[in-house]
Structure formats: C-alpha cells, structure tokens
Scaffold this motif. Structure first.
Motif, short mmCIF file in Angstrom:
data_model
loop_
_atom_site.label_atom_id
_atom_site.label_comp_id
_atom_site.label_asym_id
_atom_site.label_seq_id
_atom_site.Cartn_x
_atom_site.Cartn_y
_atom_site.Cartn_z
N ASP A 163 172.75 -78.32 -34.90
CA ASP A 163 171.53 -79.06 -34.62
C ASP A 163 171.68 -79.95 -33.38
N GLU A 164 170.57 -80.56 -32.99
CA GLU A 164 170.62 -81.52 -31.89
C GLU A 164 171.64 -82.60 -32.22
N SER A 165 172.40 -83.01 -31.21
CA SER A 165 173.49 -83.94 -31.49
C SER A 165 173.74 -84.85 -30.30
N ARG A 166 174.21 -86.06 -30.60
CA ARG A 166 174.66 -86.95 -29.54
C ARG A 166 176.16 -86.76 -29.26
N LEU A 167 176.81 -85.95 -30.06
CA LEU A 167 178.20 -85.61 -29.80
C LEU A 167 178.28 -84.59 -28.68
N VAL A 168 179.24 -84.75 -27.79
CA VAL A 168 179.39 -83.80 -26.68
C VAL A 168 180.50 -82.79 -26.96
N PHE A 169 181.01 -82.75 -28.19
CA PHE A 169 182.09 -81.82 -28.52
C PHE A 169 181.61 -80.38 -28.44
N PRO A 170 182.52 -79.45 -28.20
CA PRO A 170 182.16 -78.03 -28.32
C PRO A 170 181.69 -77.71 -29.74
N ARG A 171 180.80 -76.75 -29.86
CA ARG A 171 180.36 -76.30 -31.18
C ARG A 171 181.36 -75.28 -31.71
N ALA A 172 181.48 -75.24 -33.03
CA ALA A 172 182.40 -74.30 -33.65
C ALA A 172 181.92 -73.97 -35.05
N ALA A 179 191.54 -70.78 -33.59
CA ALA A 179 191.70 -70.38 -32.19
C ALA A 179 191.42 -71.52 -31.21
N LEU A 180 191.17 -72.72 -31.71
CA LEU A 180 190.76 -73.82 -30.84
C LEU A 180 191.94 -74.48 -30.14
N SER A 181 191.66 -74.99 -28.96
CA SER A 181 192.62 -75.79 -28.20
C SER A 181 191.92 -77.05 -27.72
N PRO A 182 192.66 -78.13 -27.45
CA PRO A 182 192.04 -79.33 -26.87
C PRO A 182 191.36 -79.00 -25.54
N ILE A 183 190.31 -79.73 -25.23
CA ILE A 183 189.58 -79.49 -23.98
C ILE A 183 190.46 -79.82 -22.77
N ARG A 184 190.13 -79.21 -21.67
CA ARG A 184 190.68 -79.64 -20.37
C ARG A 184 189.75 -80.75 -19.87
#
Length: 235
Positions: A163-172, A179-184
C-alpha cells in the motif's frame, strides 16, 4: 541469518495472520499488534501504553520491551530527534541493536492515515506519527536514515506492505527475504549527515526529547532530513 518481522497497527497488518512462521526467526509486535498473531516474541510499547490493551499472560519465551530497554539502544543510534519519535522506528532500531538481524521486514507501519477509511487494524486510532513533533517533520527521511543505518550494520530493511507508504524501503514478500541484501547508499552524504548530527548534538540521554525541544532548530533538522534522503539514493 536472522530475519525479523516487525508488526505495526496499520490495517494491512492482518495480511500476516495466516503466514507461516518461516522465514521469520523473530517477530516484534508494536503496541496493539500483539493481538494480530499469537507467536510473537517481543512486544514493544511506550510507558503510557494502557494496561488494558496489554496481554494478560505471556507464552513461554515472550518478552515485553519497555523504555528501559529501548531508550539506551535508540541512543546508540543517535537518539530520538535524529531517528524519529515513532514506535515503528524505535522498534526497528531496537531490533537492529538487540537482535543482530540480517533482514528487518515491516508490515502495518506505513504511517498513512486517510480521513475516510480505516486507519488501524482494530478500527480507528490516533495517528500518532502525524502529531506536531520536532522528530516527525519528514517521516520518509527518518525511514531513509533507518535504512542507511541498517545497511551500515549489514541489515536489509524492507516493507512487506503493498500500500501507499511513507517508508522508502524496497518492497518485498516473505518469499523473497532470503535473497535480500542491504541497499547501496551514498557514503559521502551519509558521512555528511553523521557529521551534521555530531555538530548539532541534539541527543537527549533520557529519551524525553520533548523536555528540551526549545533547543532544537527545525531548519537544521529539515536540512539533516534532506541529507538522509540523499544518502538513501545511491548515485
């Protein structure tokens, strides 16, 4: 690997009620979210969380996390003024510092409160993150700071909401966590933001930042928020 699920009180948090426990190693519930599913490990809430809304009994291994636990951890990550004074951010920083996770996945923490729709999974509640507060001027920037800080600690932050979010994290999704890694991120902007925080010294060891709010310059905080948003965007 330690994968942590953090549950907030947004209406979409009920989507996880029938998810299998795997791939989550630990579940952290915020405030009322302990009622969403019974297999939570930690319930984190502020000192003024009503006793009537707390669980009557705890299952084996379940633990309540209070200000005595999370304030020292929050201070290690810069304190409430920089990190943001919502329980969603507090829970994430506590988990980052106390649980040594490789992934923190959040659900029900979008911090979007429509006026004509349900705002919380249990009905209508107070949109606490939208209160007038020096720590909450830009929720997206606070989430950017959290995401970069997690990456600096070898942890990926993701949002399981669609949904709409104020979080800027990647969706998963729960199926993609392995398979996730920390962002660059922009290391130069992050270093500049940390230097700015050190210069301002807006840290309140007690956690009661509202008692010292007069010494915080909102223009400085806005400039700092802009730096963290820049840091979260890899050049």
């Amino acid at each position: 690997m330690t994968q942590v699920l953090i549950l907030g009180s947004g209406p979409n948090v009920t989507a996880c009620q029938h998810w299998p426990r795997a791939p989550f190693d630990l579940i952290v519930a915020i405030n009322n979210a302990w009622a969403v599913r019974p297999d939570w490990d930690f319930l984190i809430h502020p000192s003024d969380f009503p006793v009537a809304r707390q669980p009557v009994t705890l299952s084996r291994g379940q633990k309540i996390i209070t200000a005595d636990d999370y304030v020292p951890v929050q201070n290690r990550f810069g304190g409430f003024v920089y990190a943001g004074g919502t329980m969603a951010f507090t829970a994430a920083y506590w988990a980052l510092g106390a649980l040594n996770p490789t992934v923190i996945a959040m659900l029900g923490c979008d911090m979007v409160y429509p006026k004509s729709a349900q705002t919380h999974f249990y009905g209508t509640g107070e949109p606490d993150p939208l209160r007038k507060d020096v720590t909450l001027r830009d929720l997206s920037a606070k989430s950017a700071r959290l995401m970069v800080t997690a990456a600096q600690n070898r942890c990926a932050m993701v949002n399981l909401s669609q949904d709409e979010s104020r979080l800027v994290f990647p969706r998963a999704t729960p199926e993609t966590l392995d398979a996730l890694s920390p962002i660059r991120f922009d290391t130069g902007a992050a270093a500049q933001a940390h230097a700015q925080e050190a210069r301002l010294d807006y840290v309140v060891p007690s956690g009661k930042y509202w008692k010292e709010e007069d010494r915080f310059d909102v223009n400085e905080i806005d400039a700092l928020d802009a730096l963290w948003l820049k840091a979260a965007r890899h050049p």
